[in-house]
Design a protein around this motif. Structure first.
Motif, short mmCIF file in Angstrom:
data_model
loop_
_atom_site.label_atom_id
_atom_site.label_comp_id
_atom_site.label_asym_id
_atom_site.label_seq_id
_atom_site.Cartn_x
_atom_site.Cartn_y
_atom_site.Cartn_z
N ARG A 8 0.85 -1.20 0.00
CA ARG A 8 0.00 0.00 0.00
C ARG A 8 0.88 1.24 0.00
NH1 ARG A 8 -4.15 -0.19 4.56
NH2 ARG A 8 -2.26 -0.25 5.81
N VAL A 9 0.48 2.21 -0.81
CA VAL A 9 1.19 3.49 -0.87
C VAL A 9 0.23 4.57 -0.42
CG1 VAL A 9 2.40 5.15 -2.33
CG2 VAL A 9 2.66 2.69 -2.76
N VAL A 10 0.55 5.24 0.66
CA VAL A 10 -0.29 6.30 1.21
C VAL A 10 0.23 7.64 0.70
CG1 VAL A 10 -1.17 7.39 3.30
CG2 VAL A 10 -0.74 4.91 3.27
N VAL A 58 -2.18 16.92 -5.32
CA VAL A 58 -1.11 16.91 -6.32
C VAL A 58 -0.32 15.61 -6.26
CG1 VAL A 58 1.00 18.06 -7.10
CG2 VAL A 58 -0.93 19.42 -6.26
N LEU A 59 0.04 15.18 -5.06
CA LEU A 59 0.88 13.99 -4.91
C LEU A 59 0.15 12.74 -5.39
CD1 LEU A 59 3.68 13.22 -4.00
CD2 LEU A 59 2.79 12.83 -1.69
N LYS A 60 -1.16 12.72 -5.26
CA LYS A 60 -1.93 11.55 -5.67
C LYS A 60 -1.73 11.28 -7.16
CE LYS A 60 -6.64 9.72 -5.96
NZ LYS A 60 -8.06 9.91 -5.55
N SER A 61 -1.89 12.31 -8.00
CA SER A 61 -1.74 12.11 -9.44
C SER A 61 -0.30 11.78 -9.81
CB SER A 61 -2.20 13.37 -10.19
OG SER A 61 -1.42 14.50 -9.80
N LEU A 105 2.14 -4.44 -11.58
CA LEU A 105 1.15 -5.06 -12.48
C LEU A 105 -0.15 -4.27 -12.50
CD1 LEU A 105 1.43 -8.91 -11.80
CD2 LEU A 105 2.21 -7.64 -13.80
N ALA A 106 -0.59 -3.79 -11.34
CA ALA A 106 -1.87 -3.10 -11.24
C ALA A 106 -1.93 -2.33 -9.93
CB ALA A 106 -3.02 -4.10 -11.32
N PHE A 107 -2.83 -1.36 -9.86
CA PHE A 107 -3.12 -0.71 -8.59
C PHE A 107 -4.56 -0.21 -8.60
CE2 PHE A 107 -1.03 2.81 -10.97
CZ PHE A 107 -2.06 3.75 -10.98
N VAL A 108 -5.13 -0.12 -7.41
CA VAL A 108 -6.49 0.39 -7.24
C VAL A 108 -6.50 1.31 -6.03
CG1 VAL A 108 -7.56 -1.70 -8.21
CG2 VAL A 108 -7.17 -1.54 -5.73
N GLN A 109 -7.53 2.13 -5.96
CA GLN A 109 -7.71 2.97 -4.78
C GLN A 109 -8.05 2.07 -3.59
OE1 GLN A 109 -9.98 6.73 -5.09
NE2 GLN A 109 -11.27 5.91 -3.44
N ALA A 110 -7.46 2.39 -2.46
CA ALA A 110 -7.66 1.57 -1.28
C ALA A 110 -9.12 1.62 -0.80
CB ALA A 110 -6.73 2.02 -0.17
N ARG A 111 -9.53 0.58 -0.11
CA ARG A 111 -10.85 0.57 0.50
C ARG A 111 -10.89 1.59 1.63
NH1 ARG A 111 -11.67 -5.76 1.63
NH2 ARG A 111 -9.51 -5.50 2.30
N GLY A 117 -7.53 3.42 3.87
CA GLY A 117 -7.03 4.73 3.45
C GLY A 117 -7.87 5.41 2.41
N GLY A 118 -8.77 4.67 1.78
CA GLY A 118 -9.69 5.26 0.81
C GLY A 118 -8.97 6.03 -0.29
N ALA A 119 -9.45 7.25 -0.55
CA ALA A 119 -8.91 8.07 -1.62
C ALA A 119 -7.50 8.57 -1.35
CB ALA A 119 -9.84 9.26 -1.88
N GLY A 120 -7.00 8.33 -0.15
CA GLY A 120 -5.66 8.80 0.21
C GLY A 120 -4.59 7.74 0.06
N ALA A 121 -4.94 6.59 -0.54
CA ALA A 121 -3.94 5.51 -0.66
C ALA A 121 -4.25 4.65 -1.88
CB ALA A 121 -3.92 4.66 0.61
N LEU A 122 -3.24 3.94 -2.32
CA LEU A 122 -3.37 2.99 -3.42
C LEU A 122 -2.87 1.62 -2.96
CD1 LEU A 122 -1.94 5.10 -6.41
CD2 LEU A 122 -4.35 4.57 -5.97
#
Length: 205
Positions: A147-149, A162-165, A178-184, A188-193
């Motif tokens: 996970r990347v916060v 800014v950092l998110k994009s 391979l892949a990433f999605v927004q965290a549940r 962390g929700g919208a603040g993590a991948l």
């Protein structure tokens, strides 16, 4: 007078005799090996061993690999990911050849999160370097899901994430991803991948 000439002639004869004896002794010494061993046949020139030149100076292979890795680490802020992201209610990424089922499983928690990187408080260049090192080390040690916060950007000017994009751009450029999605929401929700990595051979350092 005749006596003196006679002595001179005797000395010359003695000197000549000594010279011939010396030459005979030298010849016997040169032929000593053949005398005891017998006739020999010289080896043909093609059978002679040629010494190789001194080996080249060892290359600093690990240093060169590290330098090459740093070059590959260069992740551009200008990389356009708009055509690579899946446009749904929560933007996600999957590398070409990876099916939709992978991002669905990733979002559903099919893979356990094994490590986390928190980029809060880091400048853009610091975050990019930290992310590159984190992904490389995670893959090298055999981790599959991390996970990347990056934060929601609420503290940024204009409250723009800014950092998110940027994190999305950087991750797309990492071949280990391979892949990433927004965290549940609980993760962390919208603040993590949540990031799925290529299978790697586990190495201990």
């Amino acid at each position: 007078m005749s006596r003196e000439l006679k002595l001179q002639r005797e000395r010359q004869e003695a000197a000549e005799l000594a010279r011939r004896q010396a030459e005979a002794a030298a010849e016997r010494e040169r032929n000593l090996f053949t005398h005891f061993v017998g006739a020999v046949t010289p080896l043909p020139h093609t059978d002679r061993f040629a010494f190789e030149q001194a080996p080249p100076t060892p290359r600093r292979l690990q240093h060169e690999l590290d330098e090459e890795r740093v070059l590959h680490e260069a992740m551009s802020d200008e990389f356009d990911v708009s055509t690579l992201l899946d446009v749904d209610d929560q933007l996600s990424f999957r590398r070409p050849g990876i099916g939709l089922d992978v991002t669905h499983k990733l979002r559903a928690g099919h893979w356990s999160i094994q490590r986390q990187l928190d980029l809060h408080g880091l400048r853009s260049d610091e975050a990019r370097e930290a992310l590159g090192q984190f992904i490389r080390l995670a893959h090298r040690t055999g981790l599959r899901c991390v996970r990347v916060v990056h934060g929601k950007g609420l503290g940024s000017p204009g409250k723009t994430p800014v950092l998110k994009s940027k994190v999305q751009r950087w991750l797309v450029q990492k071949k280990e991803v391979l892949a990433f999605v927004q965290a549940r929401p609980a993760e962390g929700g919208a603040g993590a991948l949540v990031v799925l990595l290529q299978p790697g051979k586990r190495k201990l350092y």
